[in-house]
Every structure is written in structure tokens, then in C-alpha cells.
Motif scaffolding. Sequence first.
Motif, short mmCIF file in Angstrom:
data_model
loop_
_atom_site.label_atom_id
_atom_site.label_comp_id
_atom_site.label_asym_id
_atom_site.label_seq_id
_atom_site.Cartn_x
_atom_site.Cartn_y
_atom_site.Cartn_z
N GLY A 8 0.78 -1.23 0.00
CA GLY A 8 0.00 0.00 0.00
C GLY A 8 0.81 1.28 0.00
O GLY A 8 0.23 2.37 -0.07
N GLY A 9 2.11 1.17 0.08
CA GLY A 9 2.93 2.36 0.06
C GLY A 9 2.96 3.00 -1.32
O GLY A 9 2.42 2.46 -2.29
N GLY A 10 3.58 4.16 -1.39
CA GLY A 10 3.69 4.85 -2.67
C GLY A 10 4.18 6.26 -2.50
O GLY A 10 4.58 6.67 -1.41
N LEU A 11 4.13 6.99 -3.60
CA LEU A 11 4.52 8.40 -3.63
C LEU A 11 3.25 9.25 -3.57
O LEU A 11 2.36 9.09 -4.43
CB LEU A 11 5.31 8.69 -4.91
CG LEU A 11 5.63 10.16 -5.19
CD1 LEU A 11 6.54 10.73 -4.11
CD2 LEU A 11 6.27 10.30 -6.57
N VAL A 12 3.17 10.11 -2.57
CA VAL A 12 2.00 10.97 -2.44
C VAL A 12 2.45 12.40 -2.14
O VAL A 12 3.55 12.61 -1.61
CB VAL A 12 1.05 10.48 -1.33
CG1 VAL A 12 0.44 9.15 -1.70
CG2 VAL A 12 1.75 10.41 0.00
N GLN A 13 1.59 13.32 -2.45
CA GLN A 13 1.88 14.73 -2.16
C GLN A 13 1.55 15.05 -0.71
O GLN A 13 0.72 14.36 -0.08
CB GLN A 13 1.06 15.63 -3.08
CG GLN A 13 1.45 15.52 -4.54
CD GLN A 13 0.70 16.53 -5.39
OE1 GLN A 13 -0.32 17.08 -5.00
NE2 GLN A 13 1.23 16.78 -6.58
N GLY A 15 -0.21 16.28 2.42
CA GLY A 15 -1.64 16.43 2.63
C GLY A 15 -2.46 15.25 2.13
O GLY A 15 -3.66 15.16 2.42
N GLY A 16 -1.83 14.37 1.40
CA GLY A 16 -2.51 13.21 0.86
C GLY A 16 -2.70 12.11 1.88
O GLY A 16 -2.34 12.26 3.06
N SER A 17 -3.27 11.00 1.41
CA SER A 17 -3.57 9.86 2.29
C SER A 17 -3.13 8.56 1.64
O SER A 17 -3.04 8.46 0.41
CB SER A 17 -5.08 9.78 2.56
OG SER A 17 -5.54 10.93 3.24
N ILE A 83 -3.32 6.48 6.86
CA ILE A 83 -2.45 7.64 7.11
C ILE A 83 -3.04 8.83 6.37
O ILE A 83 -3.15 8.81 5.13
CB ILE A 83 -1.02 7.39 6.62
CG1 ILE A 83 -0.47 6.07 7.16
CG2 ILE A 83 -0.12 8.53 7.01
CD1 ILE A 83 0.91 5.72 6.64
N ASN A 84 -3.42 9.85 7.10
CA ASN A 84 -3.98 11.06 6.51
C ASN A 84 -3.05 12.25 6.75
O ASN A 84 -2.16 12.19 7.58
CB ASN A 84 -5.35 11.35 7.12
CG ASN A 84 -6.36 10.25 6.85
OD1 ASN A 84 -6.33 9.62 5.79
ND2 ASN A 84 -7.26 10.03 7.80
N SER A 85 -3.32 13.32 6.03
CA SER A 85 -2.55 14.57 6.18
C SER A 85 -1.05 14.29 6.17
O SER A 85 -0.31 14.72 7.06
CB SER A 85 -2.96 15.27 7.48
OG SER A 85 -4.34 15.53 7.51
N LEU A 86 -0.62 13.55 5.17
CA LEU A 86 0.78 13.14 5.10
C LEU A 86 1.72 14.34 5.02
O LEU A 86 1.42 15.35 4.36
CB LEU A 86 1.00 12.23 3.91
CG LEU A 86 0.66 10.75 4.18
CD1 LEU A 86 0.36 10.01 2.90
CD2 LEU A 86 1.79 10.09 4.95
N LYS A 87 2.85 14.20 5.69
CA LYS A 87 3.88 15.22 5.73
C LYS A 87 5.18 14.65 5.17
O LYS A 87 5.40 13.44 5.24
CB LYS A 87 4.12 15.67 7.18
CG LYS A 87 2.88 16.14 7.92
CD LYS A 87 3.21 16.44 9.37
CE LYS A 87 1.98 16.88 10.14
NZ LYS A 87 2.29 17.17 11.56
N PRO A 88 6.04 15.49 4.67
CA PRO A 88 7.34 14.97 4.17
C PRO A 88 8.09 14.16 5.23
O PRO A 88 8.76 13.18 4.88
CB PRO A 88 8.09 16.25 3.81
CG PRO A 88 7.02 17.21 3.42
CD PRO A 88 5.88 16.92 4.37
N GLN A 120 7.41 1.16 1.11
CA GLN A 120 7.97 2.52 1.08
C GLN A 120 6.85 3.55 0.96
O GLN A 120 6.00 3.45 0.08
CB GLN A 120 8.93 2.67 -0.10
CG GLN A 120 9.48 4.07 -0.28
CD GLN A 120 10.48 4.45 0.79
OE1 GLN A 120 11.40 3.69 1.10
NE2 GLN A 120 10.33 5.65 1.36
N VAL A 121 6.90 4.53 1.82
CA VAL A 121 6.02 5.70 1.73
C VAL A 121 6.90 6.92 1.50
O VAL A 121 7.80 7.19 2.30
CB VAL A 121 5.18 5.87 3.00
CG1 VAL A 121 4.42 7.19 2.97
CG2 VAL A 121 4.22 4.70 3.17
N THR A 122 6.63 7.62 0.42
CA THR A 122 7.37 8.83 0.10
C THR A 122 6.39 9.99 -0.05
O THR A 122 5.44 9.90 -0.83
CB THR A 122 8.18 8.66 -1.19
OG1 THR A 122 9.07 7.53 -1.06
CG2 THR A 122 9.01 9.90 -1.49
N VAL A 123 6.63 11.03 0.71
CA VAL A 123 5.75 12.20 0.67
C VAL A 123 6.55 13.36 0.10
O VAL A 123 7.50 13.83 0.70
CB VAL A 123 5.23 12.55 2.07
CG1 VAL A 123 4.22 13.70 1.97
CG2 VAL A 123 4.59 11.34 2.73
#
Length: 125
Positions: A8-13, A15-17, A83-88, A120-123
Motif C-alpha cells: 500500500g505504500g507509494g509516492l504521495v503529495q 496532505g494526501g492519504s 495515514i492522513n494529512s501526510l507530511k514529508p 515505502q512511503v514517500t511524501v
Amino acid sequence: QVQLVESGGGLVQPGGSLRLSCAASTFTLHSYTIGWFRQAPGKEREGVSCISRSDDSTVYADSVKGRFTISRDKSKNSVYLQINSLKPEDTAVYYCARTTKLSCYTNIWRQFSYWGQGTQVTVSS
């Protein structure tokens, strides 16, 4: 053989989820207390959330309270981390792990074993 598989990980901007999943094929997840951890480059592994096998009570690290939600679906033998409101600063490899402890408590994090391979989660914008 104990196997945990995260996805479920990935690249998100910012504020994303994302919703991360932890699955097991060789044992029943709801028979264990399950924790989510993360490790950012150059940093130690950090426990972020836990769900108890006794009553599904939960614990969160201060850094993620209000943004992360852990849950389980017994019918799918899975545990999720919303995971909401993602931050770098959330950028990290996220892992799930299990413990035989009945309930989550502050600083339970050293009690876990049998880690998955991580997702991997990348914000980043």
C-alpha cells in the motif's frame, strides 16, 4: 514459517492519504497484538501504532496521533494503517510486526518480532 507482508505504500503529495495493509498467510493476525513501525533513512526504527489482541485497543506515537488510524479486518486476516494529512517527515519504510503481549501500552515497541519486508512511503511535491 512466520510471514508478514506489507503493501500500500507509494509516492504521495503532502496532505494526501494512504492506507497500508499488513497481511499474514501462515498465522491468524487477530491472535496477536500487531504494531506498525517506520524507519526513515539514517534514523532508527520508530513504533507508530499498535492494536491489541485482547480488545483491539490502540496506541499511537505522539508524532502521528490524530493522523494515523490502525484497524483490523478479521475476515481478511489483515491489519491496516490509514495515514492522513501526510507530511514529508512521514517518508519512511513502514513495517508491521507481531507480539504475543495481550495489550498495547506506551513503549511496547521493543516487544515485537517477526517483521515484514516493509513498504515505502514517500511524501513529496
